[in-house]
Scaffold this motif. Sequence first.
Motif, mmCIF file in Angstrom:
data_model
loop_
_atom_site.group_PDB
_atom_site.id
_atom_site.type_symbol
_atom_site.label_atom_id
_atom_site.label_comp_id
_atom_site.label_asym_id
_atom_site.label_seq_id
_atom_site.Cartn_x
_atom_site.Cartn_y
_atom_site.Cartn_z
ATOM 1 N N ASP A 8 0.812 -1.224 0.000
ATOM 2 C CA ASP A 8 0.000 0.000 0.000
ATOM 3 C C ASP A 8 0.845 1.273 0.000
ATOM 4 O O ASP A 8 0.382 2.332 -0.412
ATOM 5 C CB ASP A 8 -0.951 0.019 1.212
ATOM 6 N N ASP A 9 2.066 1.180 0.476
ATOM 7 C CA ASP A 9 2.886 2.387 0.568
ATOM 8 C C ASP A 9 3.486 2.734 -0.796
ATOM 9 O O ASP A 9 4.197 1.921 -1.390
ATOM 10 C CB ASP A 9 4.001 2.167 1.591
ATOM 11 N N GLU A 10 3.194 3.934 -1.270
ATOM 12 C CA GLU A 10 3.611 4.333 -2.624
ATOM 13 C C GLU A 10 5.130 4.274 -2.788
ATOM 14 O O GLU A 10 5.642 3.867 -3.838
ATOM 15 C CB GLU A 10 3.108 5.750 -2.924
ATOM 16 N N PHE A 11 5.843 4.695 -1.751
ATOM 17 C CA PHE A 11 7.306 4.701 -1.851
ATOM 18 C C PHE A 11 7.827 3.297 -2.084
ATOM 19 O O PHE A 11 8.588 3.047 -3.019
ATOM 20 C CB PHE A 11 7.925 5.281 -0.574
ATOM 21 N N PHE A 12 7.413 2.348 -1.223
ATOM 22 C CA PHE A 12 7.926 0.984 -1.350
ATOM 23 C C PHE A 12 7.416 0.305 -2.609
ATOM 24 O O PHE A 12 8.129 -0.478 -3.234
ATOM 25 C CB PHE A 12 7.585 0.157 -0.107
ATOM 26 N N GLN A 13 6.194 0.617 -2.991
ATOM 27 C CA GLN A 13 5.657 0.019 -4.213
ATOM 28 C C GLN A 13 6.531 0.422 -5.403
ATOM 29 O O GLN A 13 6.971 -0.425 -6.186
ATOM 30 C CB GLN A 13 4.219 0.475 -4.420
ATOM 31 N N VAL B 16 6.202 11.140 -0.488
ATOM 32 C CA VAL B 16 5.394 10.166 0.259
ATOM 33 C C VAL B 16 5.435 10.461 1.755
ATOM 34 O O VAL B 16 4.429 10.334 2.452
ATOM 35 C CB VAL B 16 5.867 8.731 -0.048
ATOM 36 N N ALA B 17 6.599 10.877 2.250
ATOM 37 C CA ALA B 17 6.725 11.216 3.672
ATOM 38 C C ALA B 17 5.776 12.357 4.042
ATOM 39 O O ALA B 17 5.079 12.291 5.063
ATOM 40 C CB ALA B 17 8.168 11.601 3.998
ATOM 41 N N LEU B 18 5.750 13.384 3.220
ATOM 42 C CA LEU B 18 4.831 14.508 3.480
ATOM 43 C C LEU B 18 3.381 14.027 3.424
ATOM 44 O O LEU B 18 2.534 14.502 4.185
ATOM 45 C CB LEU B 18 5.069 15.638 2.474
ATOM 46 N N GLY B 19 3.116 13.093 2.527
ATOM 47 C CA GLY B 19 1.773 12.516 2.448
ATOM 48 C C GLY B 19 1.390 11.792 3.733
ATOM 49 O O GLY B 19 0.265 11.914 4.225
ATOM 50 N N ASN B 20 2.318 11.049 4.297
ATOM 51 C CA ASN B 20 2.054 10.336 5.551
ATOM 52 C C ASN B 20 1.864 11.313 6.716
ATOM 53 O O ASN B 20 1.002 11.102 7.578
ATOM 54 C CB ASN B 20 3.193 9.364 5.856
ATOM 55 N N ILE B 21 2.639 12.378 6.726
ATOM 56 C CA ILE B 21 2.479 13.388 7.776
ATOM 57 C C ILE B 21 1.134 14.089 7.616
ATOM 58 O O ILE B 21 0.434 14.375 8.596
ATOM 59 C CB ILE B 21 3.640 14.412 7.737
ATOM 60 N N HIS B 45 -1.772 5.130 12.622
ATOM 61 C CA HIS B 45 -0.736 4.162 12.971
ATOM 62 C C HIS B 45 -0.013 3.688 11.716
ATOM 63 O O HIS B 45 1.228 3.605 11.683
ATOM 64 C CB HIS B 45 -1.380 2.973 13.705
ATOM 65 N N ARG B 46 -0.775 3.416 10.667
ATOM 66 C CA ARG B 46 -0.186 2.948 9.417
ATOM 67 C C ARG B 46 0.699 4.026 8.788
ATOM 68 O O ARG B 46 1.756 3.727 8.243
ATOM 69 C CB ARG B 46 -1.296 2.528 8.448
ATOM 70 N N ALA B 47 0.261 5.282 8.878
ATOM 71 C CA ALA B 47 1.060 6.394 8.329
ATOM 72 C C ALA B 47 2.414 6.484 9.035
ATOM 73 O O ALA B 47 3.460 6.643 8.395
ATOM 74 C CB ALA B 47 0.304 7.712 8.470
ATOM 75 N N VAL B 48 2.372 6.362 10.365
ATOM 76 C CA VAL B 48 3.621 6.416 11.142
ATOM 77 C C VAL B 48 4.500 5.202 10.826
ATOM 78 O O VAL B 48 5.718 5.325 10.670
ATOM 79 C CB VAL B 48 3.286 6.484 12.652
ATOM 80 N N HIS B 49 3.871 4.054 10.737
ATOM 81 C CA HIS B 49 4.592 2.815 10.421
ATOM 82 C C HIS B 49 5.289 2.929 9.069
ATOM 83 O O HIS B 49 6.471 2.589 8.929
ATOM 84 C CB HIS B 49 3.596 1.652 10.432
ATOM 85 N N ASN B 50 4.575 3.403 8.075
ATOM 86 C CA ASN B 50 5.159 3.533 6.732
ATOM 87 C C ASN B 50 6.282 4.562 6.721
ATOM 88 O O ASN B 50 7.330 4.334 6.110
ATOM 89 C CB ASN B 50 4.077 3.912 5.719
ATOM 90 N N LEU B 51 6.055 5.674 7.390
ATOM 91 C CA LEU B 51 7.095 6.714 7.424
ATOM 92 C C LEU B 51 8.349 6.192 8.122
ATOM 93 O O LEU B 51 9.472 6.490 7.715
ATOM 94 C CB LEU B 51 6.555 7.958 8.140
ATOM 95 N N LYS B 52 8.148 5.393 9.152
ATOM 96 C CA LYS B 52 9.281 4.782 9.845
ATOM 97 C C LYS B 52 10.108 3.931 8.882
ATOM 98 O O LYS B 52 11.329 4.075 8.781
ATOM 99 C CB LYS B 52 8.787 3.903 11.005
ATOM 100 N N THR B 53 9.427 3.050 8.175
ATOM 101 C CA THR B 53 10.136 2.132 7.287
ATOM 102 C C THR B 53 10.830 2.865 6.146
ATOM 103 O O THR B 53 11.962 2.538 5.781
ATOM 104 C CB THR B 53 9.166 1.099 6.703
ATOM 105 N N GLU B 54 10.128 3.835 5.596
ATOM 106 C CA GLU B 54 10.742 4.641 4.521
ATOM 107 C C GLU B 54 12.001 5.339 5.029
ATOM 108 O O GLU B 54 13.022 5.392 4.347
ATOM 109 C CB GLU B 54 9.757 5.720 4.039
#
Lengths: 122, 129
Positions: A8-13, B16-21, B45-54
């Motif tokens: 779902d994450d655009e960056f990782f996709q 994408v980071a700005l999108g998650n924020i 939670h998912r936004a924070v999780h994704n931003l963490k991984t990125e």
Amino acid sequence: MRILLIEDDEFFQKFYASKLKEQGFEVYTASDGNEGLEQVKKLKPELIILDIIMPHTDGFEVLTALSNDLELKKIPVIVFSTLSQEQDIIKAKKLGAVDYIDKSSFDFDALKNKILSRIQKS
Amino acid sequence: MHNKNFTSYKELYLKVALGNIHILQTNLPMLKKNQHSFELYENMHRAVHNLKTESILMKYAQLAVLCTELEKVFVQIKLSQAPPSSTFFTLIKDASSHMKQSIRHIESENKETNLSDFIHHVKNYIKNI
């Protein structure tokens, strides 16, 4: 070789899709579990790379749906997540995932080797 | 030290980071009005999780650590099943602001801002939940 990346994450996709395409794989993407399941039925990919944390239908639910289909359960699934907790790996494997990669400790060579290994086995 | 192998993905990361924020910032006032909404918690939670991984992948360590601590906040809120306090809302609002500032700094100066004080603040909040 057709790979379906359900993420779902655009960056990782985009990141992993472009990395895999550079290696010569034919890559399709889906942004959530429901779209992923539709794509699996339509494309019948040789391999699925599946994220766990996704909106609406998460990776565990996708694994369950695949395992309940006689044809689709044959497609190998590599679970791709940052949930590097043992219980999530165990759960994913119980639901039919053949392998697991922690995407926070990115190692593209390891992913490529796992993909090639799975193709050879199937 | 930023790994040059991922430089080409920096623009995508920033977008994408700005999108998650943005997800955090837009969901927070909605959550304030509807504090029992599981979906809103999950979105954030998912936004924070994704931003963490990125951020881990792109080697922005402070953002990654801050997001790791914020994930713990969301986990604790879900486990407690109690409505979040006003401190929670202030914390997430401030976190969003700090993270956005850091992303903008990466954009202009190619490095993160110093988030250590705020990370310490989040850790103290978690201890007292």
